[in-house]
Each structure stands twice: as C-alpha cells, then as structure tokens.
Design a protein around this motif. Structure first.
Motif, PDB file in Angstrom:
ATOM      1  N   LEU A   1       0.824  -1.213   0.000  1.00 15.24           N
ATOM      2  CA  LEU A   1       0.000   0.000   0.000  1.00 15.24           C
ATOM      3  C   LEU A   1       0.856   1.259   0.000  1.00 15.24           C
ATOM      4  O   LEU A   1       0.543   2.237  -0.686  1.00 15.24           O
ATOM      5  N   ALA A   2       1.961   1.245   0.756  1.00 16.93           N
ATOM      6  CA  ALA A   2       2.850   2.405   0.789  1.00 16.93           C
ATOM      7  C   ALA A   2       3.512   2.636  -0.569  1.00 16.93           C
ATOM      8  O   ALA A   2       3.644   3.783  -1.022  1.00 16.93           O
ATOM      9  N   VAL A   3       3.927   1.563  -1.234  1.00 17.19           N
ATOM     10  CA  VAL A   3       4.522   1.685  -2.569  1.00 17.19           C
ATOM     11  C   VAL A   3       3.499   2.250  -3.548  1.00 17.19           C
ATOM     12  O   VAL A   3       3.809   3.142  -4.337  1.00 17.19           O
ATOM     13  N   LEU A   4       2.276   1.736  -3.499  1.00 19.02           N
ATOM     14  CA  LEU A   4       1.239   2.230  -4.407  1.00 19.02           C
ATOM     15  C   LEU A   4       0.928   3.710  -4.148  1.00 19.02           C
ATOM     16  O   LEU A   4       0.733   4.474  -5.090  1.00 19.02           O
ATOM     17  N   ARG A   5       0.880   4.111  -2.896  1.00 24.74           N
ATOM     18  CA  ARG A   5       0.648   5.528  -2.579  1.00 24.74           C
ATOM     19  C   ARG A   5       1.792   6.401  -3.083  1.00 24.74           C
ATOM     20  O   ARG A   5       1.569   7.490  -3.591  1.00 24.74           O
ATOM     21  N   ASN A   6       3.024   5.919  -2.922  1.00 29.63           N
ATOM     22  CA  ASN A   6       4.176   6.690  -3.400  1.00 29.63           C
ATOM     23  C   ASN A   6       4.167   6.797  -4.924  1.00 29.63           C
ATOM     24  O   ASN A   6       4.551   7.813  -5.480  1.00 29.63           O
ATOM     25  N   ARG A   7       3.739   5.741  -5.594  1.00 33.55           N
ATOM     26  CA  ARG A   7       3.676   5.772  -7.065  1.00 33.55           C
ATOM     27  C   ARG A   7       2.638   6.779  -7.544  1.00 33.55           C
ATOM     28  O   ARG A   7       2.813   7.415  -8.572  1.00 33.55           O
ATOM     29  N   ARG A   8       1.531   6.863  -6.830  1.00 33.23           N
ATOM     30  CA  ARG A   8       0.481   7.812  -7.214  1.00 33.23           C
ATOM     31  C   ARG A   8       0.831   9.235  -6.813  1.00 33.23           C
ATOM     32  O   ARG A   8       0.087  10.154  -7.111  1.00 33.23           O
TER      33      ARG A   8
ATOM     34  N   GLY B   1       0.995  10.260  -3.725  1.00 29.40           N
ATOM     35  CA  GLY B   1       0.314  10.626  -2.492  1.00 29.40           C
ATOM     36  C   GLY B   1       1.201  10.604  -1.274  1.00 29.40           C
ATOM     37  O   GLY B   1       0.799  11.015  -0.208  1.00 29.40           O
ATOM     38  N   GLY B   2       2.432  10.112  -1.427  1.00 27.17           N
ATOM     39  CA  GLY B   2       3.300  10.022  -0.261  1.00 27.17           C
ATOM     40  C   GLY B   2       4.631  10.672  -0.511  1.00 27.17           C
ATOM     41  O   GLY B   2       5.065  10.864  -1.634  1.00 27.17           O
ATOM     42  N   LYS B   3       5.269  11.074   0.581  1.00 28.05           N
ATOM     43  CA  LYS B   3       6.606  11.639   0.467  1.00 28.05           C
ATOM     44  C   LYS B   3       7.592  10.489   0.392  1.00 28.05           C
ATOM     45  O   LYS B   3       7.321   9.392   0.817  1.00 28.05           O
ATOM     46  N   GLY B   4       8.750  10.759  -0.111  1.00 26.93           N
ATOM     47  CA  GLY B   4       9.784   9.747  -0.099  1.00 26.93           C
ATOM     48  C   GLY B   4      10.537   9.687  -1.396  1.00 26.93           C
ATOM     49  O   GLY B   4      10.468  10.587  -2.222  1.00 26.93           O
ATOM     50  N   MET B   5      11.238   8.618  -1.589  1.00 28.99           N
ATOM     51  CA  MET B   5      12.065   8.461  -2.769  1.00 28.99           C
ATOM     52  C   MET B   5      11.202   8.102  -3.965  1.00 28.99           C
ATOM     53  O   MET B   5      10.248   7.359  -3.853  1.00 28.99           O
ATOM     54  N   LYS B   6      11.558   8.628  -5.108  1.00 28.79           N
ATOM     55  CA  LYS B   6      10.891   8.239  -6.328  1.00 28.79           C
ATOM     56  C   LYS B   6      11.343   6.842  -6.705  1.00 28.79           C
ATOM     57  O   LYS B   6      12.515   6.514  -6.548  1.00 28.79           O
ATOM     58  N   ILE B   7      10.444   6.041  -7.200  1.00 27.43           N
ATOM     59  CA  ILE B   7      10.802   4.691  -7.592  1.00 27.43           C
ATOM     60  C   ILE B   7      11.717   4.754  -8.800  1.00 27.43           C
ATOM     61  O   ILE B   7      11.445   5.446  -9.767  1.00 27.43           O
ATOM     62  N   GLY B   8      12.822   4.037  -8.720  1.00 26.16           N
ATOM     63  CA  GLY B   8      13.765   3.987  -9.833  1.00 26.16           C
ATOM     64  C   GLY B   8      14.839   5.053  -9.773  1.00 26.16           C
ATOM     65  O   GLY B   8      15.717   5.082 -10.614  1.00 26.16           O
TER      66      GLY B   8
END
Length: 197
Positions: free
Chosen positions: A176-183, A185-192
C-alpha cells in the motif's frame, strides 16, 4: 512520534510496530527452538530396529533445523528497525524483504508441521525419509522427543504461524505504501531513482 516511519503515509506510518511484533515473536520462537534443539540432541535414538531408521543428524544440523528462520529474522528485524529510524526505510525494501521472509517462514513452518505435529497418532513410517525425529525415543503417539515438552513444540509451531501472519500484514502495508508513493500521495524516494523529494 519517534516510532513512525517517515517514508510511509497515513496509518501506514505504523509499520515499525509490525517489525517490533515480528522481532518479539522471533525472539520467543528462537528461545523455544533452542530448547527443542537441546532436547533433541540429548534424547537417545530408539533401540528397536525399524525400516525407516536413519542416522542421527549432527548437532549442528539439529540446531540449524530448529533455529534457522528465527535467528535470521531476529537479525533482519533488528536491521529493519534501525533503518526505519536512521535513514527512513523505503517501502520497496520492506516489500521485498517481507516477501522473501514470508516464503522462508512458510517453508520452515511446513517442515516443522510435517515432522513434529502432523504425525501425532499416525504411522510415521513414511516420514523416516525426511524427518529424523521419528528415530528419537519419543512419547507415545507423539513426535516430541522424550526430553522436550508438547508446549515447546506447539509453542514454536504456533509462533511460527504468528510470524507468517505478521509478514503478510507487513507485506500488505509495504505494498500500500509503494502504491501511494507511485500515485504521488506520499513523500519519499521516487521509484527507480535515488533522489529525495
């Protein structure tokens, strides 16, 4: 609050609490596993000749059989908790680790169930090729070594099931946290990438 994860949003920020629960359950399981290994090492082999008789494994093999997943889970959970608080553990890491440890615990738990629990009151002849416990001097209608107790065996297997369930919950929270970050909606590192937002 210091217990919250920084790269996780909303209620998912409580992911370290699952890690603490996994750590505590693994420590208790490890204690029970050491007790079981000690009892298995001290229990003599049965005297009667049996078709499925196998030689006793070495003491180190008995210890690895009993303590492998609890030991490595203690190390991994301690590392994860440190990473959560020191460098803000990313959910993708948690997703990968939880899936690997879920599979490891499922295999370990299945072997424990097969060799120690599922044979109670049944013919153990088919287990002799896999489970060395059938050759130990054990209680009647049980796979528990004479120098151990049913509580140690059942507690270890039961806590193994609890750890499996905790890893499923941890996997779900990480997903769920990964999906939120992808959308977004969350702070943090960009995927990739390795850039922080």
């Amino acid at each position: 609050m210091a217990i919250l994860a920084k790269n996780w949003t909303g209620r998912l920020r409580y992911a370290p609490l699952l890690n603490i629960a996994i750590l505590l359950a693994s420590v208790v399981t490890f204690g029970l596993a050491v007790s079981y290994a000690n009892a298995s090492i001290r229990t003599p082999m049965e005297n009667q000749a049996q078709v499925f008789m196998r030689p006793r494994p070495t003491n180190s093999k008995i210890i690895v059989y009993s303590t492998f997943m609890p030991f490595f889970t203690i190390l991994q959970s301690g590392l994860d908790l440190s990473l959560h608080f020191l460098i803000s553990l990313h959910p993708i890491y948690s997703l990968a680790i939880s899936s690997v440890y879920f599979i490891g615990w499922l295999v370990q738990w299945s072997i424990w169930m097969h060799c120690e629990i599922s044979g109670i009151g049944f013919d153990n002849a088919g287990k002799g090729e896999i489970c060395w416990q059938v050759n130990l001097d054990h209680r009647k209608y049980s796979m528990v070594p004479m120098r151990s107790s049913e509580g140690v065996v059942n507690g270890r297997v039961g806590l193994g099931a609890v750890v499996i369930a905790l890893y499923v919950a941890y996997f779900a929270m990480a997903l769920l946290a990964v999906l939120r970050n992808r959308r977004g909606g969350g702070k943090g590192m960009k995927i990739g990438t390795s850039e922080m937002r």
